[in-house]
Design a protein around this motif. Structure first.
Motif, mmCIF file in Angstrom:
data_model
loop_
_atom_site.group_PDB
_atom_site.id
_atom_site.type_symbol
_atom_site.label_atom_id
_atom_site.label_comp_id
_atom_site.label_asym_id
_atom_site.label_seq_id
_atom_site.Cartn_x
_atom_site.Cartn_y
_atom_site.Cartn_z
ATOM 1 N N SER A 1 -23.467 24.102 9.460
ATOM 2 C CA SER A 1 -22.898 22.919 8.889
ATOM 3 C C SER A 1 -23.915 22.011 8.340
ATOM 4 O O SER A 1 -24.920 21.512 9.429
ATOM 5 N N VAL A 2 -23.864 21.407 7.347
ATOM 6 C CA VAL A 2 -25.015 20.226 6.979
ATOM 7 C C VAL A 2 -24.112 19.124 6.446
ATOM 8 O O VAL A 2 -23.747 18.977 5.237
ATOM 9 N N ILE A 3 -23.343 18.439 7.249
ATOM 10 C CA ILE A 3 -22.512 17.385 6.846
ATOM 11 C C ILE A 3 -22.879 16.001 7.524
ATOM 12 O O ILE A 3 -22.252 15.082 7.588
ATOM 13 N N SER A 4 -23.978 16.053 8.138
ATOM 14 C CA SER A 4 -24.435 14.860 8.848
ATOM 15 C C SER A 4 -26.046 14.495 8.551
ATOM 16 O O SER A 4 -26.695 15.293 8.227
ATOM 17 N N PHE A 5 -26.361 13.178 8.651
ATOM 18 C CA PHE A 5 -27.441 12.809 8.861
ATOM 19 C C PHE A 5 -28.053 12.244 10.290
ATOM 20 O O PHE A 5 -27.370 11.319 10.844
ATOM 21 N N LYS A 6 -29.431 12.386 10.568
ATOM 22 C CA LYS A 6 -29.839 11.643 11.750
ATOM 23 C C LYS A 6 -30.960 10.514 11.312
ATOM 24 O O LYS A 6 -31.907 10.744 10.638
ATOM 25 N N PHE A 7 -30.523 9.287 11.769
ATOM 26 C CA PHE A 7 -31.250 8.171 11.679
ATOM 27 C C PHE A 7 -32.016 7.845 13.168
ATOM 28 O O PHE A 7 -31.658 8.071 13.876
ATOM 29 N N TYR A 8 -33.061 6.714 12.814
ATOM 30 C CA TYR A 8 -33.653 6.501 14.224
ATOM 31 C C TYR A 8 -33.689 4.996 13.943
ATOM 32 O O TYR A 8 -34.302 4.348 13.220
ATOM 33 N N ALA A 9 -33.088 4.454 15.296
ATOM 34 C CA ALA A 9 -33.135 2.811 15.358
ATOM 35 C C ALA A 9 -34.301 2.420 15.943
ATOM 36 O O ALA A 9 -34.885 1.473 15.671
ATOM 37 N N ASP A 10 -34.613 3.027 17.161
ATOM 38 C CA ASP A 10 -35.725 2.453 18.001
ATOM 39 C C ASP A 10 -36.482 3.704 18.398
ATOM 40 O O ASP A 10 -36.144 4.746 18.125
ATOM 41 N N GLY A 11 -37.187 3.381 19.430
ATOM 42 C CA GLY A 11 -38.162 4.324 20.144
ATOM 43 C C GLY A 11 -37.375 4.498 21.461
ATOM 44 O O GLY A 11 -36.237 4.503 21.741
ATOM 45 N N ALA A 12 -38.415 4.971 22.509
ATOM 46 C CA ALA A 12 -37.942 5.585 23.860
ATOM 47 C C ALA A 12 -38.011 4.513 25.001
ATOM 48 O O ALA A 12 -38.984 3.453 24.940
ATOM 49 N N LEU A 13 -37.234 4.596 25.985
ATOM 50 C CA LEU A 13 -37.538 3.563 27.002
ATOM 51 C C LEU A 13 -38.683 3.867 27.917
ATOM 52 O O LEU A 13 -39.469 2.674 28.213
ATOM 53 N N GLY A 14 -38.860 4.984 28.146
ATOM 54 C CA GLY A 14 -40.291 5.178 28.847
ATOM 55 C C GLY A 14 -41.393 4.751 28.449
ATOM 56 O O GLY A 14 -42.229 4.264 29.172
ATOM 57 N N SER A 15 -41.745 4.669 27.045
ATOM 58 C CA SER A 15 -42.788 3.980 26.441
ATOM 59 C C SER A 15 -42.595 2.713 26.222
ATOM 60 O O SER A 15 -43.526 2.159 25.142
ATOM 61 N N ARG A 16 -41.459 2.044 26.441
ATOM 62 C CA ARG A 16 -41.203 0.665 26.065
ATOM 63 C C ARG A 16 -41.064 0.438 24.770
ATOM 64 O O ARG A 16 -41.363 -0.522 24.213
ATOM 65 N N GLY A 17 -40.689 1.487 24.070
ATOM 66 C CA GLY A 17 -40.457 1.456 22.453
ATOM 67 C C GLY A 17 -38.908 1.338 22.318
ATOM 68 O O GLY A 17 -38.763 0.775 21.258
ATOM 69 N N ALA A 18 -38.210 1.105 23.167
ATOM 70 C CA ALA A 18 -36.770 0.947 22.857
ATOM 71 C C ALA A 18 -36.482 -0.518 22.818
ATOM 72 O O ALA A 18 -37.064 -1.073 23.315
ATOM 73 N N CYS A 19 -35.734 -0.760 21.824
ATOM 74 C CA CYS A 19 -35.260 -2.164 21.350
ATOM 75 C C CYS A 19 -34.476 -2.838 22.284
ATOM 76 O O CYS A 19 -33.310 -2.479 22.225
ATOM 77 N N LEU A 20 -34.704 -4.090 22.995
ATOM 78 C CA LEU A 20 -33.875 -4.683 23.983
ATOM 79 C C LEU A 20 -33.661 -6.037 23.563
ATOM 80 O O LEU A 20 -34.386 -6.687 22.742
#
Length: 309
Positions: free
Chosen positions: A60-79
């Motif tokens: 199935s190719v009916i979706s797209f994957k986007f990235y909003a932010d990074g990871a929490l462990g590297s403190r890249g998650a956007c808070l």
């Protein structure tokens, strides 16, 4: 197959890899079924938005994957508010792309019949994407747009999942991998909105569960255990981690079967053992639904069937 997997959601693929998977499946060299999320970059968006969704009996190719932010462990998650464990108290993490990028493509995906799935870890990233989705989806719908991870949610944002019928696509082992330091990053109050799987389930009565392999272990048994017991492989903590957000055994099983299929628009093909559906199933050496929780990780996969084979 040894891990007991019949369909894999592969999040973020380029066209050449999708074409290779399709060819291998057509040649019967790859028997695993694949739900391929196309990488949400300009080149892939241009190609697939022009050509539209694509589906075979195995792909199935009916979706797209986007990235909003990074990871929490590297403190890249956007808070929304700064990280609690940095003295300067001014670090919020980061966005991978600006809001206008997501706002540009959300209506185009909607128009062309594609599902939008976005990696969101921090409460700021989750709020941003929930609001972008809301502006396109408008209200209750059957587009099944997903937030991948939905890891830290501000209390006022949970209801947006219900208002706009957004599916939380979550990985329970994140909770038991991150629990050692999550409170340091987020603080005692904010961490209560993290790994809040039961609170997310209450919104639409559905969560899609995954392993997040290769970041986490590939085993769905470990995913099941983390969702239900909220403990790591060593049985820590003794009473479980933030148990108010543990899932029941039935919820965890559905999250990896029928709800996962539904989140992929595949609930009429797989996800439950019914006449007319594919004979995709796994035989285990013990009954995870009735056995004692502490023995779940000892369960082994005996056989994996795809289309009855």
């Amino acid at each position: 197959f040894a891990a007991g997997i019949t369909t894999v959601d592969d999040a973020g693929l380029e066209k050449k890899m999708i074409d290779l998977i399709d060819q291998l499946q057509q040649d019967n060299k790859l028997k695993l079924k694949v739900y391929a999320m196309v990488s949400g970059n300009e080149e892939m968006l241009t190609h697939y938005l022009k050509n539209g969704p694509f589906k075979t009996d195995k792909l199935s190719v009916i979706s797209f994957k986007f990235y909003a932010d990074g990871a929490l462990g590297s403190r890249g998650a956007c808070l929304l508010h700064p990280y609690s464990d940095i003295k300067k108290n001014d670090h919020h993490g980061l966005l991978i792309s600006e809001k206008d990028f997501f706002e540009k493509y959300a209506p185009l995906l909607y128009e062309k019949g594609f599902q939008m799935n976005t990696h969101c870890i921090g409460d700021s990233a989750n709020r941003l994407i929930l609001d972008v989705y809301a502006n396109t989806l408008k209200g209750v719908n059957d587009k099944r747009w997903r937030i991948e991870h939905a890891q830290v949610i501000h209390p006022s944002d949970f209801e947006k999942f219900k208002t706009y019928t957004i599916i939380p696509s979550i990985q329970p082992t994140h909770a038991t991998s991150d629990m050692y330091w999550a409170k340091d990053r987020l603080g005692e109050h904010r961490v209560k909105g993290a790994y809040a799987y039961k609170d997310l389930l209450k919104q639409n009565g559905i969560v899609a569960l995954g392993t997040d392999f290769p970041v986490e272990d590939i085993s769905p048994i470990k995913t099941f255990y983390a969702a239900v017991a909220r403990k790591d492989a060593q049985g820590y903590p003794k009473d479980g981690y933030q148990m108010e957000n543990a899932l029941s055994k039935e919820e965890a099983l559905k999250g990896m079967t029928i709800w996962a299929a539904l989140s992929n628009f595949e609930e009429n093909e797989k996800g439950s053992l019914e006449i007319g559906k594919a004979a995709d199933f796994v035989i285990l050496n013990n009954d995870i639904m009735t056995m004692n929780e502490e023995n779940i990780l000892d369960v082994k996969v005996v056989q994996t069937f795809i289309n009855g084979e």
